[in-house]
Design an enzyme around this catalytic site. Structure first.
Site, PDB file in Angstrom:
ATOM      1  N   ALA A  10       0.847  -1.203   0.000  1.00 62.25           N
ATOM      2  CA  ALA A  10       0.000   0.000   0.000  1.00 62.25           C
ATOM      3  C   ALA A  10       0.873   1.241   0.000  1.00 62.25           C
ATOM      4  CB  ALA A  10      -0.914  -0.018   1.212  1.00 62.25           C
ATOM      5  N   SER A  12       3.011   4.128  -2.765  1.00 60.30           N
ATOM      6  CA  SER A  12       2.543   5.147  -3.707  1.00 60.30           C
ATOM      7  C   SER A  12       1.720   4.543  -4.846  1.00 60.30           C
ATOM      8  CB  SER A  12       3.741   5.905  -4.288  1.00 60.30           C
ATOM      9  OG  SER A  12       4.567   6.361  -3.259  1.00 60.30           O
ATOM     10  N   GLY A  14       0.692   1.356  -5.289  1.00 58.67           N
ATOM     11  CA  GLY A  14      -0.355   0.446  -4.816  1.00 58.67           C
ATOM     12  C   GLY A  14      -1.605   1.227  -4.430  1.00 58.67           C
ATOM     13  N   ALA A 131       3.496   9.174  -8.392  1.00 54.60           N
ATOM     14  CA  ALA A 131       2.752   9.394  -7.153  1.00 54.60           C
ATOM     15  C   ALA A 131       3.723   9.345  -5.990  1.00 54.60           C
ATOM     16  CB  ALA A 131       1.685   8.314  -6.989  1.00 54.60           C
ATOM     17  N   LYS A 184      13.148   2.200 -20.832  1.00 56.21           N
ATOM     18  CA  LYS A 184      13.005   2.997 -19.602  1.00 56.21           C
ATOM     19  C   LYS A 184      14.234   2.789 -18.712  1.00 56.21           C
ATOM     20  CE  LYS A 184       9.694   4.354 -16.121  1.00 56.21           C
ATOM     21  NZ  LYS A 184       8.817   3.849 -15.088  1.00 56.21           N
ATOM     22  N   ASN A 188      16.840   5.680 -17.512  1.00 53.33           N
ATOM     23  CA  ASN A 188      17.145   5.811 -16.083  1.00 53.33           C
ATOM     24  C   ASN A 188      18.657   5.742 -15.846  1.00 53.33           C
ATOM     25  OD1 ASN A 188      17.653   4.813 -13.325  1.00 53.33           O
ATOM     26  ND2 ASN A 188      15.441   4.931 -13.135  1.00 53.33           N
ATOM     27  N   SER A 252      14.136  10.139  -9.320  1.00 53.41           N
ATOM     28  CA  SER A 252      13.644   9.275  -8.232  1.00 53.41           C
ATOM     29  C   SER A 252      14.810   8.741  -7.398  1.00 53.41           C
ATOM     30  CB  SER A 252      12.823   8.119  -8.808  1.00 53.41           C
ATOM     31  OG  SER A 252      13.581   7.428  -9.775  1.00 53.41           O
TER      32      SER A 252
HETATM   33  P1  NAP Z   1       6.612   2.574  -2.083  1.00 55.82           P
HETATM   34  O1  NAP Z   1       5.802   3.841  -1.982  1.00 55.82           O
HETATM   35  O2  NAP Z   1       7.843   2.447  -1.261  1.00 55.82           O
HETATM   36  O3  NAP Z   1       5.633   1.372  -1.741  1.00 55.82           O
HETATM   37  C1  NAP Z   1       6.063   0.057  -1.581  1.00 55.82           C
HETATM   38  C2  NAP Z   1       5.110  -0.609  -0.609  1.00 55.82           C
HETATM   39  O4  NAP Z   1       5.416  -2.002  -0.551  1.00 55.82           O
HETATM   40  C3  NAP Z   1       5.210  -0.058   0.817  1.00 55.82           C
HETATM   41  O5  NAP Z   1       3.936   0.361   1.224  1.00 55.82           O
HETATM   42  C4  NAP Z   1       5.676  -1.263   1.623  1.00 55.82           C
HETATM   43  O6  NAP Z   1       5.093  -1.373   2.892  1.00 55.82           O
HETATM   44  C5  NAP Z   1       5.139  -2.394   0.767  1.00 55.82           C
HETATM   45  N1  NAP Z   1       5.750  -3.686   1.098  1.00 55.82           N
HETATM   46  C6  NAP Z   1       7.051  -4.036   1.108  1.00 55.82           C
HETATM   47  N2  NAP Z   1       7.198  -5.329   1.495  1.00 55.82           N
HETATM   48  C7  NAP Z   1       5.934  -5.785   1.731  1.00 55.82           C
HETATM   49  C8  NAP Z   1       5.404  -7.030   2.156  1.00 55.82           C
HETATM   50  N3  NAP Z   1       6.193  -8.065   2.425  1.00 55.82           N
HETATM   51  N4  NAP Z   1       4.070  -7.165   2.289  1.00 55.82           N
HETATM   52  C9  NAP Z   1       3.247  -6.118   2.040  1.00 55.82           C
HETATM   53  N5  NAP Z   1       3.681  -4.905   1.616  1.00 55.82           N
HETATM   54  C10 NAP Z   1       5.006  -4.746   1.478  1.00 55.82           C
HETATM   55  O7  NAP Z   1       7.019   2.288  -3.571  1.00 55.82           O
HETATM   56  P2  NAP Z   1       6.388   2.864  -4.930  1.00 55.82           P
HETATM   57  O8  NAP Z   1       6.916   4.244  -5.165  1.00 55.82           O
HETATM   58  O9  NAP Z   1       4.905   2.657  -4.956  1.00 55.82           O
HETATM   59  O10 NAP Z   1       7.097   1.924  -5.989  1.00 55.82           O
HETATM   60  C11 NAP Z   1       6.691   0.588  -6.264  1.00 55.82           C
HETATM   61  C12 NAP Z   1       7.336   0.177  -7.589  1.00 55.82           C
HETATM   62  O11 NAP Z   1       6.760   0.976  -8.628  1.00 55.82           O
HETATM   63  C13 NAP Z   1       8.846   0.448  -7.646  1.00 55.82           C
HETATM   64  O12 NAP Z   1       9.506  -0.543  -8.355  1.00 55.82           O
HETATM   65  C14 NAP Z   1       8.941   1.782  -8.359  1.00 55.82           C
HETATM   66  O13 NAP Z   1      10.180   1.958  -9.019  1.00 55.82           O
HETATM   67  C15 NAP Z   1       7.793   1.648  -9.354  1.00 55.82           C
HETATM   68  N6  NAP Z   1       7.267   2.943  -9.815  1.00 55.82           N
HETATM   69  C16 NAP Z   1       6.906   3.898  -8.927  1.00 55.82           C
HETATM   70  C17 NAP Z   1       6.395   5.113  -9.383  1.00 55.82           C
HETATM   71  C18 NAP Z   1       5.964   6.206  -8.443  1.00 55.82           C
HETATM   72  O14 NAP Z   1       5.630   7.297  -8.910  1.00 55.82           O
HETATM   73  N7  NAP Z   1       5.922   5.999  -7.145  1.00 55.82           N
HETATM   74  C19 NAP Z   1       6.271   5.329 -10.769  1.00 55.82           C
HETATM   75  C20 NAP Z   1       6.644   4.307 -11.657  1.00 55.82           C
HETATM   76  C21 NAP Z   1       7.150   3.125 -11.162  1.00 55.82           C
HETATM   77  P3  NAP Z   1       5.326  -0.353   4.111  1.00 55.82           P
HETATM   78  O15 NAP Z   1       4.433   0.804   3.824  1.00 55.82           O
HETATM   79  O16 NAP Z   1       4.885  -1.156   5.270  1.00 55.82           O
HETATM   80  O17 NAP Z   1       6.790  -0.003   4.089  1.00 55.82           O
END
Ligand code: NAP
Length: 305
Positions: A10, A12, A14, A131, A184, A188, A252
């Site tokens: 849950a 960004s 998710g 996000a 991509k 990066n 990022s």
């Molecule tokens: P994030 O905000 O750090 O979210 C990751 C989530 O995974 C956290 O909520 C974390 O939980 C959870 N998690 C980790 N281990 C877990 C487990 N065992 N069980 C349940 N939940 C677990 O990361 P994000 O930015 O959304 O990025 C996710 C992926 O998308 C990455 O590979 C990123 O490069 C890619 N991405 C992101 C964006 C963006 O704008 N954010 C854009 C394009 C691509 P906790 O909250 O408990 O720590």
């Protein structure tokens, strides 16, 4: 009732997906890290999406991996380095032909999951949406974009793309998802590590044009060698355009380092260097940037894997 969307992570992305799917009426379940995170989530009002300054909260049911409901469709929204262990915790709940959507940046984690779950269908995604979390269980929709989805093994699009359409998630089924992910990754690798090493915004790389050009040439050579010539086409030109168009932004990877968060280096520059080594390709500048970045992360107390 239609198949539920189980969402693992849950954070960004998710939350961005969970809230939009829930808003459209699709059944969504949020899988949280452990009982403590579940208790924290359940003590609040739900998941909040902030879009154009307007907040909306959705009561998406939460659970942990220990819950008993079988999982047919799983959106994996963890960081690349967490994916395998997060999936291992709920593997017993996946039905044999379960479908997984893998949102991770870079390359390497997707193949690891596919090997971990040979009976599942793994759909790879590449997203330009942006996000960030401005608090627990809250996400700000910072950059509207597009998500490409594809399955290198089976070109047929799944019927549930209709759910994404109904949820207003801009997407397209791609028959060349690996090319998109490689492209991509190359963009990066040409930008993000240098912004960390020079401690600058993307636009600051305009002062390091020779270095950027050399990296692009090596990355293009790597893409050709890895059977991805389309991802190599016009790479340097696109990198220059991205640097210009996002001159005021911090990458990022820069933001991860600035906030003392682990980076996804192993799935980006690390993956590129490993692929080069596998092909016995000598790419000295790329390798040197990798070494400098690893040293930089270590010097700042951050993991370099
Ligand atoms: P994030 O905000 O750090 O979210 C990751 C989530 O995974 C956290 O909520 C974390 O939980 C959870 N998690 C980790 N281990 C877990 C487990 N065992 N069980 C349940 N939940 C677990 O990361 P994000 O930015 O959304 O990025 C996710 C992926 O998308 C990455 O590979 C990123 O490069 C890619 N991405 C992101 C964006 C963006 O704008 N954010 C854009 C394009 C691509 P906790 O909250 O408990 O720590």
């Amino acid at each position: 009732m239609s198949t539920p969307w189980h969402i693992l992570g849950a954070g960004s992305l998710g939350t961005l997906w969970a809230t939009r799917l829930a808003r459209s009426g699709a059944p969504v379940r949020l899988i949280l890290r452990d009982a403590a995170r579940l208790a924290s989530y359940q003590a609040g009002a739900g998941l909040t999406l902030v879009e154009h300054g307007v907040e909306q909260t959705y009561r998406v049911p939460g659970e942990t991996a220990d819950s008993s409901e079988p999982i047919h469709r799983l959106l994996v929204a963890c960081k690349a380095y967490d994916v395998q262990s997060a999936i291992a915790q709920l593997q017993h709940r996946l039905v044999p032909n379960a479908e997984l959507v893998l949102l991770q940046n870079g390359l390497g984690s997707q193949d690891a999951v596919a090997a971990q779950l040979p009976q599942a269908r793994c759909i790879f995604a590449s997203s330009t949406e942006g996000a960030f979390r401005d608090g627990d269980w809250r996400v700000v929709f910072a950059g509207h974009g597009y998500t490409w989805l594809g399955d290198a093994a089976h070109p047929t699009a799944p019927l549930w793309l209709d759910d994404l359409h109904a949820a207003g998630i801009p997407h397209e089924w791609s028959t060349n998802i690996l090319t998109r992910l490689w492209r991509k990754l190359a963009l990066n690798c040409a930008i993000n590590p240098l912004t960390v090493l020079y401690q600058c915004r993307n636009g600051g790389l305009q002062d390091h044009q020779c270095e950027v050009a050399t990296l692009c040439a090596e990355l293009a050579e790597l893409l050709e060698c890895c059977g991805q010539p389309a991802a190599a086409e016009g790479l340097h030109g696109e990198v220059q355009r991205v640097i210009q168009a996002t001159a005021a932004n911090y990458s990022s990877m820069y933001q991860d380092v600035a906030n003392a968060r682990r980076t996804e280096i192993s799935y980006l520059l690390g993956y590129a260097c490993q692929a080069a080594a596998r092909h016995q390709l000598v790419l000295p500048h790329l390798q040197q940037v990798q070494t400098r970045l690893v040293d930089y992360l270590a010097a700042h107390g951050l993991a370099s894997n």
